[in-house]
Design a protein around this motif. Structure first.
Motif, short mmCIF file in Angstrom:
data_model
loop_
_atom_site.label_atom_id
_atom_site.label_comp_id
_atom_site.label_asym_id
_atom_site.label_seq_id
_atom_site.Cartn_x
_atom_site.Cartn_y
_atom_site.Cartn_z
N LEU A 138 -3.32 -2.94 3.53
CA LEU A 138 -3.23 -2.18 2.29
C LEU A 138 -3.72 -0.75 2.48
O LEU A 138 -3.05 0.22 2.08
N GLY A 163 0.80 -1.22 0.00
CA GLY A 163 0.00 0.00 0.00
C GLY A 163 0.83 1.27 0.00
O GLY A 163 0.42 2.29 -0.56
N TYR A 208 -1.39 2.74 2.34
CA TYR A 208 -1.73 3.68 1.27
C TYR A 208 -2.14 5.05 1.83
O TYR A 208 -1.62 6.09 1.40
#
Length: 416
Positions: free
Chosen positions: A363, A311, A367
């Motif tokens: 993830l 991510g 991110y």
């Protein structure tokens, strides 16, 4: 001070080496702590009555949060070089202390050893506040790709320790004292790597051309935190004094910076409140028994760490980078739907669904963290970027502290 035209070739010189060094330094920031988290099965075996996965995290966070709050308040006067070297050195000494403690007690459990492990956990928290706040603040006044690499290194430490734990568990599972042998290998690797980070930061990082360029630029804008690193990078004393012109030190106060970026601060707080209310305590203790047996919690933690790392690289693809302030807040609030998803999956779902949910948790964590921390420092002078980086880490660690506290709510109705 060089103009932007003159600075362009300097920025590109040694750029990839700088990205690698930042990745390694990010790795070192959490490698020791992730090693402690990843051998939770060993500590659960040694201290079955003390909920070590939850207690160690809960001990770690007040020390991290209290220390970063003090350091962020005095950020403008603190020598960044000494701060970061002190942090990495404390990581090294604390990792060494875990080995000494285990050898001295012959790997036996008990309240005395558990208190000792908790003390080391607190020391890791103090070291984390020095390094994470210091490095994020320092890199905030440089290129976004450097802070992205550092943040990716943070996640990589989790992925690497998880991979090592799976390997050591497989290697020592059927041997006598297999738990302990795997733990000792972890602590030894951690000690060595933290020593490497001390040397990297002290002797390599300040001499990188791109780092020297941005630090000179920050000094010309009034930063008082970079002088020791400029000197270590090869600038003469009179040159350092020349760029530190007192007339250039006017900057926004911490309060003004926080008011202008309060949404970013809340973003980071909410990201980590959610993540730490689930990881690692809930995943380690509350997901039931499945066909993977004793491997189940390790696999979940490994999947979280791997996808957290992935991510953190997605924002490098510019079409996939989320930079809208409203968009970030909306995505972070929608992420709270993971709480009922985890609850019902733990009760009614199988291990495949839990692995998928855990992967998405990692993830989204990686991110969104990178999107917030690379977007926030834009449009400010070097000293303000450094201060803002420190302030944002305060809220990140506050979110972690709140998350590990709320994690105990999963135990309601379970007899403890």
């Amino acid at each position: 001070m060089s103009s932007s035209t003159e600075g362009a070739p300097i920025i590109n010189k040694g750029r990839y080496l700088a990205i690698l060094v930042c990745w390694l330094l990010g790795n070192g920031c959490l490698f020791s702590w992730n090693s402690m988290l990843t051998i939770q099965d060993y500590y659960s075996y040694l201290f079955p009555d003390y909920h070590p996965t939850r207690i160690l995290t809960l001990v770690y966070q007040p020390f991290a949060l209290g220390t970063i709050a003090i350091l962020a308040y005095h950020e403008a006067k603190i020598n960044t070089r000494n701060r970061n070297i002190a942090g990495y050195t404390l990581f090294f000494l604390s990792s060494l202390a875990l080995i000494v403690l285990d050898v001295a007690t012959s790997g036996k459990g008990g309240i005395g050893e558990f208190i000792g492990v908790c003390a080391v956990s607190g020391a890791f928290g103090i070291a984390d506040a020095h390094v994470q706040g210091g490095m994020v603040g320092d890199l905030s006044l440089m290129s976004p790709e450097l802070i992205q690499s550092f943040l990716a290194g943070l996640a990589a430490s989790g992925a690497l320790t998880s991979a090592l734990r799976l390997i050591t568990k497989a290697a020592f599972e059927n041997s006598q004292n297999g738990f302990r042998k795997g733990a000792m290998m972890f602590f030894s690797i951690s000690c060595f790597f933290e020593l490497v980070c001390v040397l990297l930061y002290a002797f390599v990082f300040p001499k990188l051309p791109i780092v020297k360029y941005y630090r000179e630029k920050a000094a010309s804008e009034g930063s008082m935190t970079v002088s020791a690193d400029l000197a270590a990078g090869g600038m003469q004393k009179h040159q350092v004094q020349e760029v530190e012109d007192p007339n250039l030190k006017e900057r926004l106060s911490n309060k003004q910076l926080l008011l202008e970026n309060v949404d970013y601060a809340i973003d980071l707080f909410l990201i980590y409140v959610l993540t730490l209310s689930i990881f690692p305590g809930f995943l380690a203790e509350d997901t039931g028994s499945h066909s993977l047996g004793s491997w189940y919690a390790l696999v979940l933690i490994a999947m979280y760490n791997v996808w957290d790392l992935i991510g953190r690289y997605i924002p490098l693809l510019k079409p996939l980078e989320l930079s809208s302030r409203k968009g970030l807040m909306a995505a972070i609030l929608l992420r709270f739907l993971l709480i009922p998803a985890f609850y019902f999956t733990s009760k009614y779902g199988d291990q495949g669904w839990m692995i998928m949910l855990t992967s998405f948790l990692g993830l989204s964590n990686g991110y969104l963290t990178v999107c917030v921390l690379t977007a926030a420092p834009k449009g400010y002078k070097g000293p303000e970027q450094n201060a803002l980086g420190n302030l944002l880490v305060v809220f990140l660690l506050a979110g972690i502290f709140a998350g590990v506290t709320l994690d105990w709510l999963w135990l309601i109705g379970k007899g403890w």
